[in-house]
Design a protein around this motif. Sequence first.
Motif, PDB file in Angstrom:
ATOM      1  N   MET A   1     -57.771 -49.078  32.246  1.00 46.12           N
ATOM      2  CA  MET A   1     -56.406 -49.441  32.562  1.00 46.12           C
ATOM      3  C   MET A   1     -55.467 -48.846  31.509  1.00 46.12           C
ATOM      4  SD  MET A   1     -54.469 -53.143  32.524  1.00 46.12           S
ATOM      5  CE  MET A   1     -55.375 -53.809  33.874  1.00 46.12           C
ATOM      6  N   ILE A   3     -52.158 -49.328  29.626  1.00 45.60           N
ATOM      7  CA  ILE A   3     -51.125 -50.288  29.255  1.00 45.60           C
ATOM      8  C   ILE A   3     -50.032 -49.487  28.569  1.00 45.60           C
ATOM      9  CG2 ILE A   3     -50.557 -52.347  27.913  1.00 45.60           C
ATOM     10  CD1 ILE A   3     -53.538 -53.158  28.140  1.00 45.60           C
ATOM     11  N   HIS A 102     -55.162 -40.543  29.274  1.00 47.43           N
ATOM     12  CA  HIS A 102     -54.726 -41.015  30.583  1.00 47.43           C
ATOM     13  C   HIS A 102     -53.847 -39.902  31.140  1.00 47.43           C
ATOM     14  CE1 HIS A 102     -55.827 -45.233  29.586  1.00 47.43           C
ATOM     15  NE2 HIS A 102     -55.425 -44.885  28.383  1.00 47.43           N
ATOM     16  N   ARG A 124     -48.551 -43.005  38.798  1.00 45.78           N
ATOM     17  CA  ARG A 124     -49.982 -43.335  38.852  1.00 45.78           C
ATOM     18  C   ARG A 124     -50.704 -42.727  37.659  1.00 45.78           C
ATOM     19  NH1 ARG A 124     -51.396 -41.627  44.970  1.00 45.78           N
ATOM     20  NH2 ARG A 124     -53.428 -42.494  44.489  1.00 45.78           N
ATOM     21  N   SER A 125     -51.815 -43.344  37.279  1.00 47.19           N
ATOM     22  CA  SER A 125     -52.583 -42.879  36.125  1.00 47.19           C
ATOM     23  C   SER A 125     -54.042 -42.662  36.511  1.00 47.19           C
ATOM     24  CB  SER A 125     -52.502 -43.902  34.992  1.00 47.19           C
ATOM     25  OG  SER A 125     -53.179 -43.439  33.844  1.00 47.19           O
ATOM     26  N   GLU A 136     -56.737 -45.367  37.782  1.00 39.91           N
ATOM     27  CA  GLU A 136     -56.800 -46.610  37.018  1.00 39.91           C
ATOM     28  C   GLU A 136     -55.506 -47.392  37.211  1.00 39.91           C
ATOM     29  OE1 GLU A 136     -57.151 -45.717  32.827  1.00 39.91           O
ATOM     30  OE2 GLU A 136     -55.475 -44.343  32.889  1.00 39.91           O
ATOM     31  N   ASP A 137     -55.586 -48.699  37.003  1.00 41.71           N
ATOM     32  CA  ASP A 137     -54.413 -49.546  37.080  1.00 41.71           C
ATOM     33  C   ASP A 137     -53.463 -49.215  35.939  1.00 41.71           C
ATOM     34  OD1 ASP A 137     -55.330 -50.923  39.322  1.00 41.71           O
ATOM     35  OD2 ASP A 137     -56.315 -52.462  38.115  1.00 41.71           O
ATOM     36  N   VAL A 138     -52.180 -49.470  36.170  1.00 45.69           N
ATOM     37  CA  VAL A 138     -51.153 -49.312  35.149  1.00 45.69           C
ATOM     38  C   VAL A 138     -50.513 -50.670  34.940  1.00 45.69           C
ATOM     39  CG1 VAL A 138     -48.972 -48.213  34.527  1.00 45.69           C
ATOM     40  CG2 VAL A 138     -50.693 -46.921  35.830  1.00 45.69           C
ATOM     41  N   LYS A 139     -50.480 -51.104  33.697  1.00 44.91           N
ATOM     42  CA  LYS A 139     -49.832 -52.362  33.329  1.00 44.91           C
ATOM     43  C   LYS A 139     -48.661 -52.018  32.426  1.00 44.91           C
ATOM     44  CE  LYS A 139     -50.632 -56.764  30.954  1.00 44.91           C
ATOM     45  NZ  LYS A 139     -51.635 -57.545  30.194  1.00 44.91           N
ATOM     46  N   ASN A 149     -54.705 -52.814  24.583  1.00 43.82           N
ATOM     47  CA  ASN A 149     -55.414 -51.556  24.309  1.00 43.82           C
ATOM     48  C   ASN A 149     -56.476 -51.801  23.305  1.00 43.82           C
ATOM     49  OD1 ASN A 149     -53.770 -50.463  26.180  1.00 43.82           O
ATOM     50  ND2 ASN A 149     -52.457 -49.439  24.734  1.00 43.82           N
TER      51      ASN A 149
END
Length: 149
Positions: A1, A3, A102, A124-125, A136-139, A149
Amino acid sequence: MLIIEQATYDAIVAHARRDHPDEACGVVAGPAGSDRAERLIPMLNAAMSPTFYEFDSGDLFKLYKEMDERDEEPVVIYHSHTATQAYPSRTDINLAQEPGAHYVLVSTRDGADQPSYDGPVEFRSYRIIDGAVTEEDVKIVATYQTGDN
């Protein structure tokens, strides 16, 4: 993810909009081993193209030297797509040489023929390792907290 702080997210999106209809590109550096995207370095797209980005080799050399001196590494490598979705192209995948980074793509395709597009974007990442692409998710956080992290 991934962050990422809101200010960094906003700056990446602003860069993509500002350079539209050409692709924008840049790096977000962070302390080595931290996975914290802390220092935004917008780069010039030497290709000056709406379909391709290329870091200037001299600028990239200076950047890596500076990151080395500051004990930093590229945490995020970003660029925009101006006419397609925010998904790595075959060229993007072949150019991905930082397995720990990323890879962020920002699509400004909804503003296809507008200079300095200010509408919605797709952010998007991905991780790209040995040609394999994994989204992967992005927060997005206001600021980094202990444990991020």
